[in-house]
Write a protein that holds these residues in place. Structure first.
Motif, PDB file in Angstrom:
ATOM      1  N   LYS A   1       0.780  -1.181   0.107  1.00  0.00           N
ATOM      2  CA  LYS A   1       0.189   0.028   0.047  1.00  0.00           C
ATOM      3  C   LYS A   1       0.972   1.275   0.026  1.00  0.00           C
ATOM      4  CE  LYS A   1      -2.059   1.053   4.026  1.00  0.00           C
ATOM      5  NZ  LYS A   1      -1.390   2.521   4.490  1.00  0.00           N
ATOM      6  N   ASP A   2       1.428   1.146   1.063  1.00  0.00           N
ATOM      7  CA  ASP A   2       3.164   2.667   1.312  1.00  0.00           C
ATOM      8  C   ASP A   2       3.784   2.443  -0.024  1.00  0.00           C
ATOM      9  OD1 ASP A   2       1.392   3.440   3.058  1.00  0.00           O
ATOM     10  OD2 ASP A   2       2.470   1.788   4.443  1.00  0.00           O
ATOM     11  N   GLY A   3       4.079   0.774  -0.811  1.00  0.00           N
ATOM     12  CA  GLY A   3       5.373   1.163  -1.436  1.00  0.00           C
ATOM     13  C   GLY A   3       6.796   1.107  -0.794  1.00  0.00           C
ATOM     14  N   ALA A   4       6.465   0.616   0.613  1.00  0.00           N
ATOM     15  CA  ALA A   4       7.946   1.314   1.477  1.00  0.00           C
ATOM     16  C   ALA A   4       8.205  -0.005   2.358  1.00  0.00           C
ATOM     17  CB  ALA A   4       7.877   2.143   2.007  1.00  0.00           C
ATOM     18  N   PHE A   5       9.022  -0.008   3.258  1.00  0.00           N
ATOM     19  CA  PHE A   5       9.163  -0.931   4.847  1.00  0.00           C
ATOM     20  C   PHE A   5       8.507  -0.351   5.617  1.00  0.00           C
ATOM     21  CE2 PHE A   5      12.490  -2.512   1.364  1.00  0.00           C
ATOM     22  CZ  PHE A   5      12.320  -3.563   1.504  1.00  0.00           C
ATOM     23  N   VAL A   6       7.951  -1.330   6.612  1.00  0.00           N
ATOM     24  CA  VAL A   6       7.270  -0.510   7.186  1.00  0.00           C
ATOM     25  C   VAL A   6       7.665  -1.893   8.797  1.00  0.00           C
ATOM     26  CG1 VAL A   6       5.576   0.343   7.103  1.00  0.00           C
ATOM     27  CG2 VAL A   6       5.188  -2.117   7.085  1.00  0.00           C
ATOM     28  N   ASP A   7       7.454  -0.736   9.709  1.00  0.00           N
ATOM     29  CA  ASP A   7       7.685  -2.250  11.341  1.00  0.00           C
ATOM     30  C   ASP A   7       6.168  -2.636  10.834  1.00  0.00           C
ATOM     31  OD1 ASP A   7       9.772  -1.079  12.361  1.00  0.00           O
ATOM     32  OD2 ASP A   7       8.077   1.012  12.753  1.00  0.00           O
ATOM     33  N   TYR A   8       6.256  -4.183  12.394  1.00  0.00           N
ATOM     34  CA  TYR A   8       4.879  -4.427  12.019  1.00  0.00           C
ATOM     35  C   TYR A   8       4.496  -4.954  13.210  1.00  0.00           C
ATOM     36  CZ  TYR A   8       2.016  -8.710  11.152  1.00  0.00           C
ATOM     37  OH  TYR A   8       1.457 -10.465  11.383  1.00  0.00           O
ATOM     38  N   ASP A   9       3.007  -4.957  13.852  1.00  0.00           N
ATOM     39  CA  ASP A   9       3.178  -5.526  15.140  1.00  0.00           C
ATOM     40  C   ASP A   9       2.486  -6.965  15.353  1.00  0.00           C
ATOM     41  OD1 ASP A   9       1.291  -5.714  17.963  1.00  0.00           O
ATOM     42  OD2 ASP A   9       1.336  -3.724  17.163  1.00  0.00           O
ATOM     43  N   TRP A  10       3.516  -7.330  16.033  1.00  0.00           N
ATOM     44  CA  TRP A  10       3.251  -9.138  16.000  1.00  0.00           C
ATOM     45  C   TRP A  10       2.275  -9.396  17.472  1.00  0.00           C
ATOM     46  CZ3 TRP A  10       4.166 -12.390  20.144  1.00  0.00           C
ATOM     47  CH2 TRP A  10       4.792 -11.905  21.540  1.00  0.00           C
ATOM     48  N   ARG A  11       1.899  -8.785  17.489  1.00  0.00           N
ATOM     49  CA  ARG A  11       0.407  -9.105  19.289  1.00  0.00           C
ATOM     50  C   ARG A  11      -0.640  -8.970  18.081  1.00  0.00           C
ATOM     51  NH1 ARG A  11       2.504 -10.397  23.836  1.00  0.00           N
ATOM     52  NH2 ARG A  11       4.812  -9.647  24.222  1.00  0.00           N
ATOM     53  N   LEU A  12      -0.827  -7.282  17.352  1.00  0.00           N
ATOM     54  CA  LEU A  12      -2.323  -7.314  16.216  1.00  0.00           C
ATOM     55  C   LEU A  12      -2.118  -7.664  15.510  1.00  0.00           C
ATOM     56  CD1 LEU A  12      -1.739  -3.317  17.959  1.00  0.00           C
ATOM     57  CD2 LEU A  12      -3.781  -5.038  18.912  1.00  0.00           C
ATOM     58  N   GLY A  13      -1.285  -8.173  14.647  1.00  0.00           N
ATOM     59  CA  GLY A  13      -0.969  -8.896  13.732  1.00  0.00           C
ATOM     60  C   GLY A  13      -1.246  -8.336  12.316  1.00  0.00           C
ATOM     61  N   VAL A  14      -0.479  -6.588  12.808  1.00  0.00           N
ATOM     62  CA  VAL A  14      -0.365  -5.770  11.480  1.00  0.00           C
ATOM     63  C   VAL A  14       0.247  -5.114  11.378  1.00  0.00           C
ATOM     64  CG1 VAL A  14      -3.465  -5.706  11.972  1.00  0.00           C
ATOM     65  CG2 VAL A  14      -2.096  -4.291  13.056  1.00  0.00           C
ATOM     66  N   GLN A  15       0.374  -4.609   9.736  1.00  0.00           N
ATOM     67  CA  GLN A  15       1.671  -3.531   9.749  1.00  0.00           C
ATOM     68  C   GLN A  15       1.177  -2.185  11.077  1.00  0.00           C
ATOM     69  OE1 GLN A  15       2.306  -3.600   6.175  1.00  0.00           O
ATOM     70  NE2 GLN A  15       3.379  -5.315   5.499  1.00  0.00           N
ATOM     71  N   ARG A  16       2.475  -1.244  11.227  1.00  0.00           N
ATOM     72  CA  ARG A  16       2.226   0.073  11.404  1.00  0.00           C
ATOM     73  C   ARG A  16       1.609   1.059  10.232  1.00  0.00           C
ATOM     74  NH1 ARG A  16       1.889   1.033  17.086  1.00  0.00           N
ATOM     75  NH2 ARG A  16       3.258   2.698  16.920  1.00  0.00           N
ATOM     76  N   GLU A  17       0.583   1.984  10.521  1.00  0.00           N
ATOM     77  CA  GLU A  17       0.647   2.823   9.596  1.00  0.00           C
ATOM     78  C   GLU A  17       1.524   3.930  10.258  1.00  0.00           C
ATOM     79  OE1 GLU A  17      -2.052   3.123   7.589  1.00  0.00           O
ATOM     80  OE2 GLU A  17      -2.326   1.094   8.713  1.00  0.00           O
ATOM     81  N   GLY A  18       1.939   4.232   9.369  1.00  0.00           N
ATOM     82  CA  GLY A  18       3.273   6.105   8.771  1.00  0.00           C
ATOM     83  C   GLY A  18       3.996   5.323   8.260  1.00  0.00           C
ATOM     84  N   LEU A  19       5.149   6.629   8.232  1.00  0.00           N
ATOM     85  CA  LEU A  19       6.285   5.705   7.683  1.00  0.00           C
ATOM     86  C   LEU A  19       7.497   6.685   8.344  1.00  0.00           C
ATOM     87  CD1 LEU A  19       6.207   5.991   3.593  1.00  0.00           C
ATOM     88  CD2 LEU A  19       5.752   4.346   4.605  1.00  0.00           C
ATOM     89  N   SER A  20       8.480   5.729   8.343  1.00  0.00           N
ATOM     90  CA  SER A  20       9.897   6.425   9.225  1.00  0.00           C
ATOM     91  C   SER A  20      10.595   6.488   8.742  1.00  0.00           C
ATOM     92  CB  SER A  20      10.177   5.942  10.491  1.00  0.00           C
ATOM     93  OG  SER A  20      11.285   4.342  10.338  1.00  0.00           O
ATOM     94  N   ALA A  21      11.976   7.797   8.549  1.00  0.00           N
ATOM     95  CA  ALA A  21      12.949   6.778   7.743  1.00  0.00           C
ATOM     96  C   ALA A  21      13.550   6.184   8.604  1.00  0.00           C
ATOM     97  CB  ALA A  21      14.265   8.018   8.414  1.00  0.00           C
ATOM     98  N   ALA A  22      13.662   4.951   8.725  1.00  0.00           N
ATOM     99  CA  ALA A  22      14.162   3.684   8.807  1.00  0.00           C
ATOM    100  C   ALA A  22      14.193   2.593   7.961  1.00  0.00           C
ATOM    101  CB  ALA A  22      13.872   2.921  10.223  1.00  0.00           C
ATOM    102  N   LEU A  23      12.859   3.334   6.611  1.00  0.00           N
ATOM    103  CA  LEU A  23      12.692   2.485   5.541  1.00  0.00           C
ATOM    104  C   LEU A  23      13.853   2.983   4.410  1.00  0.00           C
ATOM    105  CD1 LEU A  23      12.147   4.270   3.224  1.00  0.00           C
ATOM    106  CD2 LEU A  23      10.313   5.308   4.135  1.00  0.00           C
TER     107      LEU A  23
END
Length: 537
Positions: free
Chosen positions: A373-395
């Motif tokens: 969706k974002d065309g980017a690398f993101v973080d993942y919340d493994w407890r909720l089973g969802v990708q985190r919203e919003g981008l950071s320079a960590a991408l």
């Protein structure tokens, strides 16, 4: 150092292990452990404005005697806690700097002149303090940070190399090897209260730097790289799908990815009052909040909306529930580094095993940490089973370490350009907050990894643009204030650039990793006007 470790070093290097016999045995008690109720009273009573001050103090007499006196006296009428602390502790002294600012210096010359100011020597390690002894000289960030930090040091080393300080690269390289050998991992910094956690694992990237600049052959550090990997992957083999232990999470499909973690679930020594106040605002069990705060400190991003359920409320921190893209990229680099060095050393079995681990991590990153969706690398919340919203320079870190595909890299470049690029460089996140690792702040290590990661994948124009914007930001503040700082606020107008804000302590001058990145970029971009910057110009 054990005989086994010493022998392992000799096998890797073909010679003797570093001489660390002169390093005194380490006392690993933290100030909170050692001073117990006195420590709590000092921190909760705000005897010092900065919570880090007391943990860094040096006792004037034996700590056992200090506690005997405190327990005998503190209930007596008229007892004055601040006076007691003043009589029994000294603020840690900073070595004489003999530094006089020269307003005619160029930015590069100013940085070169700061290295002696930021250099520390083992003989300055005071007895019975929280400072862990190291065998060789090292460089500190500056300001309140008067110890060697793990991931900071990699970016500082970039500038040391450009300034011709190869001897400091050598000594810091062997300090990090010593820490791994002595404690089983590289702690956050060389303080006893940092031993329960590490920081982003960048030793594998340091090894590349050492070899590039002829400091030490990379193969010398293979034993330490393997031990660091074992630290980050401890308990992995025993996990069933959906389980987590320490730094490792096994996902429902059996894939392994990593999170940040801390051995302790108590308030940080260096942020005691702040952590107690944060946990008091939460409905969660306090130990959970403390561990998530500590894990956030291990991330180096302390603190950021990346770790928060509610960006406006630090008490909603959930660092241990999140699989970060940068951490897993650094560990991919560690796996590929071990593979390369093991193969060069003739150990095909180890090389093949680590090649397989790197390939498995890359597949897991593609599945969990890449957002179509974002065309980017993101973080993942493994407890909720969802990708985190919003981008950071960590991408940009997957680009920096070379794990992105070319398609991912080019899409990530467009996402970074459209959503994080500001007039003065790359913003840390899309989220504005009161935390220092959020918008509008920009940080030197993130600029460096974005710049070089983009160039690695053929995005030279954008990489060069980020470098130039960042140099303009740093130069603008330097010309006005004649200093480099820890972080910068990226305004719409570069002429309005200023030091960054937010977080739990004031903006720090110095500053190690800013010096390192800027010194390297000035050398790579000789045409940029920042090379001719002078204070007051």
């Amino acid at each position: 150092m054990s005989m086994t470790i010493a022998a392992d070093n000799m096998l890797a290097t073909g010679g003797a292990a570093p001489d660390v016999a002169h390093v005194a045995p380490s006392d690993v008690l933290t100030p909170a452990d050692r001073y117990q109720e006195l420590f709590v009273a000092v921190q909760m009573g705000r005897v010092f404005d900065d919570s880090k001050s007391f943990p860094d103090c040096v006792p004037c007499v034996d700590p056992v005697e200090i506690m005997r006196r405190y327990r005998a006296d503190h209930r007596l009428p008229g007892f004055d806690l601040k006076n007691f602390v003043t009589r029994h502790f000294a603020r840690e002294s900073v070595p004489a700097e003999h530094y006089v600012a020269d307003t005619q210096q160029s930015l590069a010359a100013h940085i070169d002149s700061l290295w002696p100011v930021l250099r520390r020597e083992p003989r300055h390690h005071p007895a019975n303090s929280s400072l862990l002894p190291l065998p060789y000289d090292y460089v500190v960030p500056g300001g309140r940070f008067s110890e060697m930090y793990y991931w900071d040091s990699y970016f500082t080393m970039l500038g040391l190399a450009e300034s011709g300080r190869r001897h400091l690269l050598t000594s810091m390289a062997d300090n990090f090897a010593f820490l791994v050998d002595h404690y089983g991992h590289i702690p956050n910094g060389n303080r006893t209260y940092y031993l329960s956690r590490s920081q982003p694992p960048v030793f594998a990237m340091m090894v590349d730097l050492f070899e590039t600049h002829g400091v030490q052959p990379a193969i010398r550090y293979l034993p330490q790289l393997k031990r660091e990997y074992a630290y980050w992957m401890e308990c992995a083999e025993d996990l069933a799908p959906g389980e987590a232990a320490r730094h490792v999470v096994r996902l429902p499909d059996g894939a392994l990815l990593n999170r940040y973690w801390d051995e302790r679930d108590t308030p940080r020594d260096e942020g005691y009052l702040e952590d107690v106040d944060t946990a008091a605002r939460s409905a969660r069990e306090r130990g959970e909040v403390y561990r998530d705060l500590r894990a956030g400190a291990e991330s180096g991003w302390d603190f950021s909306s990346r770790w928060l359920a509610d960006p406006s409320d630090l008490s909603t921190i959930r660092t241990t529930s999140i699989l970060p893209i940068d951490l897993n990229s650094f560990l991919y680099k560690l796996e590929t580094q071990i593979e390369k060095l093991a193969r060069a050393h003739g150990d095909a079995a180890t090389a093949d095993a680590f090649a397989s681990r790197a390939a498995s991590r890359r597949r897991a990153i593609d599945r969990y940490l890449w957002s179509e969706k974002d065309g980017a690398f993101v973080d993942y919340d493994w407890r909720l089973g969802v990708q985190r919203e919003g981008l950071s320079a960590a991408l940009a870190v997957p680009l920096y370490v070379g794990l992105a595909s070319h398609e991912q890299a080019h899409r990530a470049a467009r996402a970074l350009e459209s959503r994080l690029l500001a007039a003065g460089g790359v913003r840390t996140t899309e989220q504005a907050s009161r935390q220092q690792w959020d918008q509008p702040n920009g940080w030197a290590p993130l600029q460096w990894m974005a710049t070089r990661g983009l160039i690695r994948y053929g995005e030279q124009a954008l990489g060069r643009e980020i470098a130039h914007r960042w140099l303009a930001t740093v130069a603008a503040v330097y010309e006005r204030e004649f200093k480099l700082v820890e972080k910068y606020s990226l305004h719409r107008d570069i002429d309005a650039a200023s030091g960054g804000g937010g977080g739990e302590y004031p903006l720090q001058d110095g500053f190690g990793w800013t010096n390192g990145v800027v010194r390297k970029l000035l050398d790579e971009h000789p045409e940029h006007e920042a090379n001719s910057s002078r204070a007051g110009s």
